[in-house]
Design a protein around this motif. Structure first.
Motif, short mmCIF file in Angstrom:
data_model
loop_
_atom_site.label_atom_id
_atom_site.label_comp_id
_atom_site.label_asym_id
_atom_site.label_seq_id
_atom_site.Cartn_x
_atom_site.Cartn_y
_atom_site.Cartn_z
N ASP A 1 -8.96 -93.33 -54.45
CA ASP A 1 -10.28 -93.87 -54.80
C ASP A 1 -11.00 -92.93 -55.76
O ASP A 1 -11.79 -93.38 -56.59
N LEU A 2 -10.73 -91.64 -55.62
CA LEU A 2 -11.44 -90.65 -56.41
C LEU A 2 -10.58 -89.42 -56.66
O LEU A 2 -9.82 -89.00 -55.79
N VAL A 3 -10.71 -88.86 -57.87
CA VAL A 3 -10.04 -87.61 -58.21
C VAL A 3 -11.10 -86.53 -58.40
O VAL A 3 -12.02 -86.72 -59.20
N VAL A 4 -11.01 -85.45 -57.65
CA VAL A 4 -11.87 -84.29 -57.88
C VAL A 4 -11.13 -83.44 -58.90
O VAL A 4 -10.10 -82.85 -58.59
N MET A 5 -11.65 -83.39 -60.13
CA MET A 5 -10.91 -82.85 -61.27
C MET A 5 -11.52 -81.56 -61.82
O MET A 5 -12.66 -81.53 -62.26
N ASP A 6 -10.73 -80.48 -61.80
CA ASP A 6 -11.14 -79.25 -62.45
C ASP A 6 -11.01 -79.44 -63.96
O ASP A 6 -10.23 -80.28 -64.43
N ILE A 7 -11.75 -78.69 -64.76
CA ILE A 7 -11.64 -78.80 -66.21
C ILE A 7 -10.58 -77.87 -66.77
O ILE A 7 -9.71 -78.28 -67.53
N ARG A 8 -10.62 -76.63 -66.39
CA ARG A 8 -9.71 -75.64 -66.95
C ARG A 8 -8.42 -75.59 -66.14
O ARG A 8 -8.37 -75.00 -65.06
N MET A 9 -7.38 -76.26 -66.67
CA MET A 9 -6.09 -76.28 -66.00
C MET A 9 -4.98 -76.14 -67.05
O MET A 9 -5.18 -76.47 -68.22
N PRO A 10 -3.82 -75.67 -66.63
CA PRO A 10 -2.70 -75.51 -67.56
C PRO A 10 -2.09 -76.84 -67.97
O PRO A 10 -2.30 -77.85 -67.29
N ASP A 11 -1.37 -76.84 -69.05
CA ASP A 11 -0.61 -77.95 -69.64
C ASP A 11 -1.47 -79.11 -70.14
O ASP A 11 -1.20 -79.69 -71.18
N LEU A 12 -2.51 -79.48 -69.42
CA LEU A 12 -3.42 -80.54 -69.85
C LEU A 12 -4.74 -80.30 -69.13
O LEU A 12 -4.78 -80.24 -67.90
N ASP A 13 -5.83 -80.15 -69.90
CA ASP A 13 -7.10 -79.85 -69.24
C ASP A 13 -7.67 -81.10 -68.56
O ASP A 13 -7.20 -82.22 -68.75
N GLY A 14 -8.70 -80.87 -67.75
CA GLY A 14 -9.27 -81.95 -66.98
C GLY A 14 -9.91 -83.04 -67.80
O GLY A 14 -9.96 -84.20 -67.37
N ILE A 15 -10.41 -82.69 -68.98
CA ILE A 15 -11.03 -83.70 -69.84
C ILE A 15 -10.00 -84.71 -70.32
O ILE A 15 -10.19 -85.92 -70.24
N GLU A 16 -8.87 -84.20 -70.85
CA GLU A 16 -7.84 -85.10 -71.34
C GLU A 16 -7.21 -85.88 -70.19
O GLU A 16 -6.88 -87.06 -70.34
N ALA A 17 -7.05 -85.23 -69.05
CA ALA A 17 -6.51 -85.93 -67.89
C ALA A 17 -7.44 -87.06 -67.47
O ALA A 17 -7.00 -88.17 -67.13
N THR A 18 -8.75 -86.79 -67.51
CA THR A 18 -9.74 -87.82 -67.19
C THR A 18 -9.65 -88.97 -68.18
O THR A 18 -9.71 -90.15 -67.80
N ARG A 19 -9.50 -88.65 -69.46
CA ARG A 19 -9.41 -89.68 -70.50
C ARG A 19 -8.20 -90.58 -70.26
O ARG A 19 -8.29 -91.81 -70.41
N LEU A 20 -7.07 -89.99 -69.88
CA LEU A 20 -5.87 -90.78 -69.64
C LEU A 20 -6.03 -91.69 -68.42
O LEU A 20 -5.58 -92.84 -68.42
N ILE A 21 -6.67 -91.18 -67.40
CA ILE A 21 -6.89 -91.98 -66.19
C ILE A 21 -7.84 -93.14 -66.48
O ILE A 21 -7.61 -94.28 -66.10
N ALA A 22 -8.94 -92.83 -67.21
CA ALA A 22 -9.93 -93.86 -67.51
C ALA A 22 -9.39 -94.93 -68.44
O ALA A 22 -9.80 -96.09 -68.38
N ALA A 23 -8.44 -94.55 -69.30
CA ALA A 23 -7.88 -95.50 -70.27
C ALA A 23 -6.77 -96.36 -69.67
O ALA A 23 -6.36 -97.35 -70.28
N ASP A 24 -6.28 -96.01 -68.50
CA ASP A 24 -5.19 -96.74 -67.86
C ASP A 24 -5.76 -97.92 -67.08
O ASP A 24 -6.44 -97.73 -66.07
N GLU A 25 -5.50 -99.13 -67.55
CA GLU A 25 -6.05 -100.32 -66.90
C GLU A 25 -5.60 -100.48 -65.46
O GLU A 25 -6.30 -101.08 -64.64
N THR A 26 -4.44 -99.94 -65.13
CA THR A 26 -3.95 -100.05 -63.76
C THR A 26 -4.70 -99.12 -62.81
O THR A 26 -4.57 -99.21 -61.61
#
Length: 221
Positions: free
Chosen positions: A50-75
């Motif tokens: 239901d919810l992801v508690v997302m840190d911003i500073r993370m390796p390989d892919l930061d939390g902002i881009e990870a958030t963008r990918l999740i928000a853009a995924d219609e599923t």
């Protein structure tokens, strides 16, 4: 209903502490953990929390881009993201909101406040209350950027523009109703219609649109 939470943070101790806190709440459960942005996106797709508690500073892919990918995924339309920040030092927080996060909180927040934040965002509200949060948003929205939603305030009625301005100030539906002399149900209906007209995912995007369109200006009250 039990709120299913995915924790994404590259620090093991932080994840463990948050996991213990979430597990202590009767209406929540931790369904997964991730140590990086890519892992968080993959876990969201697999576990559908239901919810992801997302840190911003993370390796390989930061939390902002990870958030963008999740928000853009219609599923994953029903998955909300609550971003963590170090507050004064993390100027990427507005980019996280633009990416689709429904709110943010500081890592040193009190336990009860974290649980309340999870409940608020999971319920479809935006964690954008007046005070320090609003001031931070105002500070970093001074520079124009493409709006998070697909429409603009010009498509709204005068009453809807009034409601949007109050949403941008961090007021909840009850407070909006009191300010405009409406019933809470009517205020909620207005907010829902505004989101539909603007193509907004949630109230956080309404705040972004209000500031970036110039309808609400930083520093005004």
């Amino acid at each position: 209903m039990t709120i299913r939470v995915l924790l994404a943070d590259d620090q093991t101790l932080v994840r463990a502490a948050f996991a213990m806190l979430v597990a202590s709440a009767r209406d929540m459960e931790v369904v997964g953990e991730a140590a990086g942005g890519r892992e968080a996106v993959g876990a969201a797709r697999e576990l559908r929390p239901d919810l992801v508690v997302m840190d911003i500073r993370m390796p390989d892919l930061d939390g902002i881009e990870a958030t963008r990918l999740i928000a853009a995924d219609e599923t994953l339309a029903g998955v909300r993201v609550l971003v963590l920040t170090t507050y004064d030092t993390d100027e990427n927080i507005v980019e996280a909101l633009r990416a689709g996060a429904s709110g943010f909180l500081v890592k040193d927040t009190r336990p009860a406040e974290l649980l309340d934040a999870i409940r608020t965002v999971a319920a479809g509200e935006a964690l954008l209350s007046p005070g320090p949060t609003a001031r931070l948003i105002e500070r970093f929205l001074r520079s124009p950027s493409p709006a998070a939603a697909t429409g603009g305030p010009e498509c709204l009625s005068d009453r809807e523009r009034d409601v949007l301005a109050l949403v941008a100030r961090g007021l909840n539906n009850t407070e909006i109703a009191e300010a405009l002399g409406l019933s809470p149900l009517t205020a909620k209906t207005h907010v829902s219609r505004i989101m539909g007209k603007l193509g907004a995912r949630d109230r956080a995007q309404l705040v972004i649109v209000a500031y970036e369109s110039g309808m609400v200006t930083p520093g005004t009250r």
